[in-house]
Design a protein around this motif. Structure first.
Motif, PDB file in Angstrom:
ATOM      1  N   ALA A  44       2.412  13.368   4.120  1.00 13.06           N
ATOM      2  CA  ALA A  44       3.208  12.146   3.510  1.00 13.06           C
ATOM      3  C   ALA A  44       4.336  11.629   4.284  1.00 13.06           C
ATOM      4  O   ALA A  44       4.632  10.320   4.332  1.00 13.06           O
ATOM      5  N   GLU A  45       5.071  12.601   4.950  1.00 13.17           N
ATOM      6  CA  GLU A  45       5.961  12.108   5.816  1.00 13.17           C
ATOM      7  C   GLU A  45       5.796  11.465   7.130  1.00 13.17           C
ATOM      8  O   GLU A  45       6.367  10.184   7.424  1.00 13.17           O
ATOM      9  N   ALA A  46       4.689  11.682   7.566  1.00 15.64           N
ATOM     10  CA  ALA A  46       4.044  11.089   8.737  1.00 15.64           C
ATOM     11  C   ALA A  46       3.624   9.659   8.440  1.00 15.64           C
ATOM     12  O   ALA A  46       3.846   8.686   9.127  1.00 15.64           O
ATOM     13  N   LEU A  47       3.057   9.433   7.365  1.00 17.38           N
ATOM     14  CA  LEU A  47       2.527   8.165   6.675  1.00 17.38           C
ATOM     15  C   LEU A  47       3.710   7.409   6.441  1.00 17.38           C
ATOM     16  O   LEU A  47       3.464   6.045   6.358  1.00 17.38           O
ATOM     17  N   ARG A  48       4.745   8.044   5.731  1.00 11.03           N
ATOM     18  CA  ARG A  48       6.088   7.119   5.459  1.00 11.03           C
ATOM     19  C   ARG A  48       6.646   6.572   6.769  1.00 11.03           C
ATOM     20  O   ARG A  48       6.958   5.231   6.686  1.00 11.03           O
ATOM     21  N   LYS A  49       6.850   7.256   7.547  1.00 13.81           N
ATOM     22  CA  LYS A  49       7.179   7.039   8.924  1.00 13.81           C
ATOM     23  C   LYS A  49       6.306   5.786   9.483  1.00 13.81           C
ATOM     24  O   LYS A  49       6.945   4.429  10.132  1.00 13.81           O
ATOM     25  N   ARG A  50       5.257   5.860   9.424  1.00 18.23           N
ATOM     26  CA  ARG A  50       4.149   4.729   9.888  1.00 18.23           C
ATOM     27  C   ARG A  50       4.237   3.619   8.990  1.00 18.23           C
ATOM     28  O   ARG A  50       4.218   2.413   9.610  1.00 18.23           O
ATOM     29  N   MET A  51       4.431   3.668   7.738  1.00 20.47           N
ATOM     30  CA  MET A  51       4.395   2.740   6.652  1.00 20.47           C
ATOM     31  C   MET A  51       5.722   1.935   6.973  1.00 20.47           C
ATOM     32  O   MET A  51       5.766   0.300   6.930  1.00 20.47           O
ATOM     33  N   GLU A  52       6.816   2.353   7.377  1.00 21.07           N
ATOM     34  CA  GLU A  52       8.275   1.706   7.569  1.00 21.07           C
ATOM     35  C   GLU A  52       8.037   0.802   8.469  1.00 21.07           C
ATOM     36  O   GLU A  52       8.843  -0.159   8.719  1.00 21.07           O
ATOM     37  N   HIS A  53       7.164   0.800   9.582  1.00 18.67           N
ATOM     38  CA  HIS A  53       7.212  -0.113  10.670  1.00 18.67           C
ATOM     39  C   HIS A  53       6.805  -1.403  10.130  1.00 18.67           C
ATOM     40  O   HIS A  53       7.284  -2.376  10.944  1.00 18.67           O
ATOM     41  N   GLY A  54       5.902  -1.367   9.211  1.00 18.08           N
ATOM     42  CA  GLY A  54       5.457  -2.562   8.507  1.00 18.08           C
ATOM     43  C   GLY A  54       4.512  -3.380   9.155  1.00 18.08           C
ATOM     44  O   GLY A  54       3.911  -4.511   8.525  1.00 18.08           O
ATOM     45  N   VAL A  55       3.775  -3.153  10.316  1.00 16.16           N
ATOM     46  CA  VAL A  55       2.759  -3.629  10.773  1.00 16.16           C
ATOM     47  C   VAL A  55       1.546  -2.813  10.805  1.00 16.16           C
ATOM     48  O   VAL A  55       1.797  -1.788  11.559  1.00 16.16           O
ATOM     49  N   PHE A  56       0.386  -3.157  10.451  1.00 19.83           N
ATOM     50  CA  PHE A  56      -0.806  -2.361  10.265  1.00 19.83           C
ATOM     51  C   PHE A  56      -2.079  -3.115  10.937  1.00 19.83           C
ATOM     52  O   PHE A  56      -3.045  -3.299  10.308  1.00 19.83           O
TER      53      PHE A  56
END
Length: 388
Positions: A44-56
């Protein structure tokens, strides 16, 4: 660290296959193989950090991804995987189909050991191949391999592939190294390649030990292709990530070609991130999960002894999927499953999904949920059984 597997999480209304398939809101689902637990905090923490970047956008699979896989299997399972052996893809089912396509021609035969995961049937048929059933032998609440029947099927010149399930879904077996070595010896005598689906390999009950098929011997390594993924054990199936592992460069080339033909070569960035978090940091959480699942299994055994003693429970060595022998009820699997839904408001899997003959007279029960929820589901089942 202590992990919470007891909190009830409401999954309804989230477009969840498990919870939103039933038309009625009061049906408790104990069917499709995903868990009602939150993923490991490290994921969950790793995904949160990736999500915060905002570009997928489209993602490159980095070297750290391969390091996570090789490190995990080396530490946990004493299997040393070369980074070059790994092909990533979107899921184990697409991997099964691509690997069958790579190793067969239409009309070839593929051996499966029934009862077995239902997508084995469709993956074989969708590639124009013929199913060769080697039914497992049910005895003393567990399953054994019919080696003589297996060799007869392998000796057929049209047989090209054996599709193994280890650990076995739904039989619950974690196959012993000596059994798998014997199967491979037969396959090698007859020119049959082994595809080993090991997606449930991290879900092992106390007192049992998983051995990767390819780690048993050089012969097993060179005659097999392994399919695995962290998605079942870490409850991240929706993130769509899996791996195909083969030491044979020519086999990998053919598989890679099949993957590209089917356009399943691109994976999403969240799956790549989640796999690395799971394999690099998720070991402690997984150990706690397995301990909790074993507790669920022992509670289920107690419940059946007390409330439904006529129903046999197949010994569970791996997976979180309990295989229940309901033949004493005198009802077919499909009929009892319908009554459980309509009268008991609990949803399980009819055994016929896993082989019309080999699965008849059985139900599959998913126990990967908080214990109170599992016991509520079993109570609903017992009320129906007690009225028969």
């Amino acid at each position: 660290m202590t992990y919470d597997f007891d909190t009830l999480i409401d999954r309804r209304g989230t477009d969840c296959v498990k919870w939103d398939t039933a038309k009625e809101d009061d049906v408790l689902p104990m069917w499709v193989a995903d868990m009602d637990f939150k993923a490991a905090p490290c994921i969950a923490e790793a995904l949160r950090k990736r999500m915060e970047h905002g570009v997928f956008g489209y993602t490159i699979v980095p070297e750290s991804y391969y390091d996570a896989i090789t490190g995990w299997f080396g530490r946990r399972h004493n299997w040393n995987i070369d980074r070059s052996w790994i092909i990533y893809t979107t899921g184990v089912v697409p991997a099964i189909s691509a690997t069958i396509k790579a190793l067969t021609e239409p009309g070839d035969k593929v051996i499966i050991q029934t009862p077995v995961y239902n997508c084995f049937f469709s993956s074989i048929r969708n590639n124009g191949c013929v199913i060769a059933e080697n039914p497992l032998i049910y005895e003393d609440n567990t399953y054994h391999i019919d080696f003589e029947g297996f060799e007869r099927l392998a000796a057929d010149e049209r047989t090209k592939v054996f599709l193994l399930c280890n650990p076995h879904n739904p039989a619950g077996r974690v196959w012993l190294p000596e059994d798998m070595r014997r199967l491979n010896d037969i396959c090698m005598r007859h020119g049959v390649k082994v595809i080993s689906d090991e997606i449930h390999c991290e879900l092992i009950m106390k007192g049992n030990s998983y051995t990767p098929f390819a780690s048993i011997s050089d012969e097993c390594l060179h005659n097999s292709i392994t399919l695995n993924s962290p998605t079942k054990a870490f409850n991240i199936a929706g993130l769509q990530i899996a791996n195909i592992i083969s030491c044979d460069a020519d086999v990998r080339r053919r598989i890679d070609r099949a993957i590209n033909i089917n356009e399943i070569c691109d994976v999403n960035p969240f799956g790549v991130v989640a796999l690395q978090a799971a394999y690099n940091e998720g070991g402690e959480w997984l150990d706690s999960l397995n301990e909790y699942l074993y507790g669920n299994y022992t509670e289920l055994l107690r419940f059946f002894r007390e409330r439904m003693p006529a129903i046999g429970i197949t010994r569970l060595e791996g997976t979180y999927l309990v295989w229940a022998d309901i033949r004493s009820t005198g009802m077919s699997s499909d009929e009892l499953n319908r009554r459980l839904i309509s009268e008991g408001h609990v949803m399980m899997n009819s055994g016929t999904m896993y082989g019309k003959t080999a699965g008849e007279g059985f139900l599959r029960i998913n126990i990967a949920c908080p214990r109170s929820r599992m016991l509520e589901g079993l109570e609903r089942m017992a009320r129906v059984i007690e009225k028969l």
